[in-house]
Design an enzyme around this catalytic site. Sequence first.
Site, PDB file in Angstrom:
ATOM      1  N   MET A  30      39.487   2.230   4.339  1.00  0.00           N
ATOM      2  CA  MET A  30      38.727   1.651   5.551  1.00  0.00           C
ATOM      3  C   MET A  30      37.880   0.731   5.345  1.00  0.00           C
ATOM      4  SD  MET A  30      37.593   5.289   7.608  1.00  0.00           S
ATOM      5  CE  MET A  30      36.217   5.603   6.488  1.00  0.00           C
ATOM      6  N   HIS A  34      35.386  -1.557  -2.826  1.00  0.00           N
ATOM      7  CA  HIS A  34      34.665  -1.355  -4.224  1.00  0.00           C
ATOM      8  C   HIS A  34      35.608  -1.084  -5.249  1.00  0.00           C
ATOM      9  CE1 HIS A  34      35.053   2.973  -3.813  1.00  0.00           C
ATOM     10  NE2 HIS A  34      34.174   2.918  -2.864  1.00  0.00           N
ATOM     11  N   HIS A  37      38.401   1.725  -4.888  1.00  0.00           N
ATOM     12  CA  HIS A  37      39.422   1.183  -4.199  1.00  0.00           C
ATOM     13  C   HIS A  37      40.478   0.431  -5.026  1.00  0.00           C
ATOM     14  CE1 HIS A  37      36.593   1.662  -0.615  1.00  0.00           C
ATOM     15  NE2 HIS A  37      37.652   2.435  -0.482  1.00  0.00           N
ATOM     16  N   GLU A 149      40.214  10.997  -6.190  1.00  0.00           N
ATOM     17  CA  GLU A 149      39.863  12.291  -6.224  1.00  0.00           C
ATOM     18  C   GLU A 149      38.185  12.470  -6.016  1.00  0.00           C
ATOM     19  OE1 GLU A 149      40.724  12.866 -10.558  1.00  0.00           O
ATOM     20  OE2 GLU A 149      42.775  13.296 -10.231  1.00  0.00           O
ATOM     21  N   ARG A 188      29.331   4.447   0.745  1.00  0.00           N
ATOM     22  CA  ARG A 188      27.976   4.518   1.300  1.00  0.00           C
ATOM     23  C   ARG A 188      26.745   4.424   0.198  1.00  0.00           C
ATOM     24  NH1 ARG A 188      31.395   8.576   4.413  1.00  0.00           N
ATOM     25  NH2 ARG A 188      31.464   7.648   6.836  1.00  0.00           N
TER      26      ARG A 188
HETATM   27  O1  PAF Z   1      39.431   7.771   2.507  1.00  0.00           O
HETATM   28  C1  PAF Z   1      39.523   7.063   3.470  1.00  0.00           C
HETATM   29  O2  PAF Z   1      39.067   5.835   2.933  1.00  0.00           O
HETATM   30  C2  PAF Z   1      39.992   7.544   4.763  1.00  0.00           C
HETATM   31  O3  PAF Z   1      39.672   8.773   4.954  1.00  0.00           O
HETATM   32  C3  PAF Z   1      41.515   7.299   4.915  1.00  0.00           C
HETATM   33  C4  PAF Z   1      42.391   8.055   3.729  1.00  0.00           C
HETATM   34  C5  PAF Z   1      41.664   5.609   4.697  1.00  0.00           C
HETATM   35  C6  PAF Z   1      41.940   7.677   6.175  1.00  0.00           C
HETATM   36  O4  PAF Z   1      41.366   6.676   7.251  1.00  0.00           O
END
Ligand code: PAF
Length: 284
Positions: A30, A34, A37, A149, A188
């Site tokens: 989304m 950071h 990701h 995880e 967050r």
């Molecule tokens: O983990 C997330 O950021 C979201 O839940 C995802 C998997 C991208 C789905 O919108």
Amino acid sequence: MKRVETIAEVRAQVRAWKAEGLRVGFVPTMGNLHVGHLKLVEAAREHCDRTVASIFVNPTQFGPGEDYESYPRTLDADLRQLEQKSTDLVFAPPVEEMYPGGEPRTWVNVEGLDQYLCGASRPGHFRGVATVVTKLFNIVAPDLAAFGEKDYQQLAIIRRMVRDLCMPVEILGVPTERESDGLAVSSRNGYLSESERSLAPELYHHLLQARDAIQAGERNYPELCRTMSRALEERGFTVDYFDVVNAETLAPAGPDDRQLVIAAAAWLGKPRLIDNMALEIVGA
Ligand code: PAF
């Protein structure tokens, strides 16, 4: 790195790669990226020839009163980070591309697994996640998709969905990225004040305490969780849940369960922090 906004462009690129026999990895996000990701991108790259990332703040997984409108949107910084990690394709669609008719009439519900943990206090959240991930899988058609995880329940639900619906995607779970004091990295965390930030790792420390107690033979999980919740409340958290669950079904664990997850969610000021720890009971 190529950036596209339409489903047709993603499909054309992935089709071309597949025609060359290349294996495609996918990291749905989304945005507001950071280091956690970026670890997902690295993991996907290790297993695949090409990597696709999506950036889409999915409205259907936010409940009323949640932070959909204020969720941080940092596209330019996200693109720079993805470029540095040699992402090949970024799919950053507008809402109308993903939901052209507004709210969908077709939803993916992974029954049972969504009633526990975060699902209990965020009704409809996992239906939104499972639905958008299904749509993204149908668009990208990846060979592999990587998920953190840290969002253990999300990962368990997606694994189950892929199994139940015979989706031809390998799901890769990637270990939680932590700050040096143990706090799980999360978009967050940026909402925390300075004093809340210094308290925040306590959530992780209480998971460790619970794990040590279980490893030392504690089997009264409800009592253990009540003790941990009380201790966190005394430190200033508002605990949503602190549970020991079966790692696959996510139902409250009993003394005979062997694969466990200790999972917790608690508000600290504005943000609701989540974290978890898996453990296996060996021996008696
Ligand atoms: O983990 C997330 O950021 C979201 O839940 C995802 C998997 C991208 C789905 O919108």
